[in-house]
Design an enzyme around this catalytic site. Structure first.
Site, PDB file in Angstrom:
ATOM      1  N   ASN A  62      -2.531   6.670  -1.748  1.00 50.75           N
ATOM      2  CA  ASN A  62      -1.870   5.365  -1.797  1.00 50.75           C
ATOM      3  C   ASN A  62      -1.365   5.049  -0.388  1.00 50.75           C
ATOM      4  OD1 ASN A  62      -0.328   3.120  -2.272  1.00 50.75           O
ATOM      5  ND2 ASN A  62       1.276   4.183  -3.447  1.00 50.75           N
ATOM      6  N   TRP A  63      -2.121   4.226   0.304  1.00 46.55           N
ATOM      7  CA  TRP A  63      -1.751   3.925   1.702  1.00 46.55           C
ATOM      8  C   TRP A  63      -0.598   2.922   1.777  1.00 46.55           C
ATOM      9  CZ3 TRP A  63      -7.207   3.153   4.433  1.00 46.55           C
ATOM     10  CH2 TRP A  63      -7.888   4.375   4.437  1.00 46.55           C
ATOM     11  N   LYS A  64      -0.211   2.377   0.658  1.00 45.63           N
ATOM     12  CA  LYS A  64       0.875   1.384   0.617  1.00 45.63           C
ATOM     13  C   LYS A  64       0.603   0.258   1.629  1.00 45.63           C
ATOM     14  CE  LYS A  64       3.921   5.045  -0.880  1.00 45.63           C
ATOM     15  NZ  LYS A  64       5.248   5.446  -1.244  1.00 45.63           N
ATOM     16  N   HIS A  86       3.512   1.118 -10.159  1.00 47.58           N
ATOM     17  CA  HIS A  86       4.151   2.002  -9.174  1.00 47.58           C
ATOM     18  C   HIS A  86       5.639   1.674  -9.118  1.00 47.58           C
ATOM     19  CE1 HIS A  86       5.208   3.927  -5.410  1.00 47.58           C
ATOM     20  NE2 HIS A  86       4.091   4.624  -5.516  1.00 47.58           N
ATOM     21  N   GLU A 138       7.669   1.467  -6.780  1.00 43.72           N
ATOM     22  CA  GLU A 138       8.096   0.526  -5.737  1.00 43.72           C
ATOM     23  C   GLU A 138       7.919  -0.913  -6.209  1.00 43.72           C
ATOM     24  OE1 GLU A 138       5.768   2.158  -2.559  1.00 43.72           O
ATOM     25  OE2 GLU A 138       7.126   3.882  -2.427  1.00 43.72           O
ATOM     26  N   GLU A 175       5.504  10.241 -11.518  1.00 40.15           N
ATOM     27  CA  GLU A 175       6.089  10.142 -10.184  1.00 40.15           C
ATOM     28  C   GLU A 175       7.601   9.962 -10.305  1.00 40.15           C
ATOM     29  OE1 GLU A 175       3.099   8.852  -7.031  1.00 40.15           O
ATOM     30  OE2 GLU A 175       3.989   7.053  -7.837  1.00 40.15           O
ATOM     31  N   GLY A 226       8.557   9.692  -1.384  1.00 37.39           N
ATOM     32  CA  GLY A 226       8.907   9.407   0.008  1.00 37.39           C
ATOM     33  C   GLY A 226      10.175  10.096   0.482  1.00 37.39           C
ATOM     34  N   SER A 276       6.085  13.220  -2.765  1.00 36.67           N
ATOM     35  CA  SER A 276       6.183  14.157  -1.641  1.00 36.67           C
ATOM     36  C   SER A 276       5.181  15.306  -1.741  1.00 36.67           C
ATOM     37  CB  SER A 276       7.620  14.682  -1.513  1.00 36.67           C
ATOM     38  OG  SER A 276       8.492  13.609  -1.224  1.00 36.67           O
ATOM     39  N   GLY A 310       1.273   9.532  -1.249  1.00 32.58           N
ATOM     40  CA  GLY A 310       1.657   8.415  -0.399  1.00 32.58           C
ATOM     41  C   GLY A 310       1.615   8.817   1.068  1.00 32.58           C
ATOM     42  N   GLY A 311       2.778   9.157   1.617  1.00 36.04           N
ATOM     43  CA  GLY A 311       2.911   9.419   3.057  1.00 36.04           C
ATOM     44  C   GLY A 311       1.857  10.360   3.630  1.00 36.04           C
TER      45      GLY A 311
HETATM   46  C1  PEP Z   1       3.584   7.324  -3.878  1.00 30.50           C
HETATM   47  O1  PEP Z   1       3.864   6.351  -3.233  1.00 30.50           O
HETATM   48  O2  PEP Z   1       2.916   7.196  -4.915  1.00 30.50           O
HETATM   49  C2  PEP Z   1       4.024   8.631  -3.410  1.00 30.50           C
HETATM   50  C3  PEP Z   1       3.908   9.659  -4.198  1.00 30.50           C
HETATM   51  O3  PEP Z   1       4.557   8.673  -2.147  1.00 30.50           O
HETATM   52  P1  PEP Z   1       4.916  10.021  -1.299  1.00 30.50           P
HETATM   53  O4  PEP Z   1       3.723  10.942  -1.427  1.00 30.50           O
HETATM   54  O5  PEP Z   1       5.100   9.530   0.093  1.00 30.50           O
HETATM   55  O6  PEP Z   1       6.130  10.614  -1.899  1.00 30.50           O
END
Ligand code: PEP
Length: 259
Positions: A9-11, A94, A96, A166, A172, A212, A233-234
């Site tokens: 997930n590049w957001k 998601h 967010e 999640e 994050g 994470s 994500g990150g």
């Molecule tokens: C996400 O945005 O779905 C996610 C899991 O982010 P991160 O890996 O950065 O915690």
């Protein structure tokens, strides 16, 4: 045996140039991944990334969709449009989007059903906040989100869905759920999926962990029988760290695959 799946997930990150470079590096680093891999760039980069992934085993996905096929919905993108671009999957619900964009369970459900109708696999995200976990509400929250998100979906179509657990406190933050914490919730979700569909269907549905995930914790998380891969994500914004996660997820059960 469920095929491990790792979704990036590049957001809201990346110029076109950066997206092309990242997609190329992931493609070249994962010639024969023994896991399914899907990259979800921002809408603006979908077509460019589709070109780069063409002919590879790595799939394309999106981070959101609307619930209608077309219409007067300024700024929105429909599942039909995503299908046309070659998206095989779309992230829906998601946290967010739930937190910052007011996405409700009812909207999430409409999006899940719209994606299914267009042949795009919905990746439904559920997860509790830190406060909810402290109050002992984890199972209540994820159950509510799962039942609402999948409401009205036929048992057959449920088999085409993917779920991601999640926890909000892990997204994050650098603090991941422990394998035991994640596994407990995954097992609970699978039990609910058995009720909603059937035991056989529930056994086939992949439940990913997100929050994470990094190359150095992906192995212990994905070794849990109930964890079928990761939503990242990150750490998906750097090719080498993402490739490292895919290798760990693909190695479920022990042996380290060679690409
Ligand atoms: C996400 O945005 O779905 C996610 C899991 O982010 P991160 O890996 O950065 O915690």
């Amino acid at each position: 045996m469920r095929t491990p799946l790792v979704v990036a997930n590049w957001k809201m990150h990346g110029t076109l140039g950066e997206a092309r470079a990242l997609a190329s590096a992931v493609r070249d680093g994962l010639k024969r991944p023994r896991a399914e891999v899907v990259l979800c760039p921002p809408f603006t980069a979908l077509a460019a990334v589709a070109e780069i992934l063409a002919g590879s085993t790595i799939g394309l996905g999106a981070q959101n969709c609307h619930w209608e096929t077309q219409g007067a919905f300024t700024g929105e993108v429909s599942p039909a449009m995503l299908a046309e671009l070659g998206c095989r999957l779309v992230i829906i619900g998601h946290s967010e989007r739930r937190q910052h964009l007011g996405e409700t369970d009812a909207l999430v459900n409409r999006k899940v059903r719209a994606a299914l109708a267009q042949g795009v696999t919905p990746l439904l995200c559920v997860g509790e906040s830190a406060d909810e976990r402290r109050q002992g509400l984890t199972f209540t929250v994820v159950e509510g989100q799962l039942r609402a998100g999948l409401g009205g979906v036929s048992p057959e179509d449920l088999g085409r869905c993917i779920v991601a657990y999640e926890p909000l406190w892990a997204i994050g933050t650098g603090v991941n759920a422990t394998p035991a914490q994640a596994s407990e919730v995954h097992g609970y979700l699978r039990g609910l999926l058995s009720e909603l569909a059937s035991k056989e269907t529930a056994q086939a549905i992949r439940i990913l962990y997100g929050g994470s995930v990094k190359a150095d914790n992906a192995g212990e998380l994905c070794r849990e029988p109930e964890i079928d891969g990761a939503l990242v994500g990150g750490a998906s914004l750097q090719a080498q760290s993402f490739i490292g996660i895919v290798r760990k997820a693909a190695a479920r059960g022990g042996s380290h695959p060679k690409e």
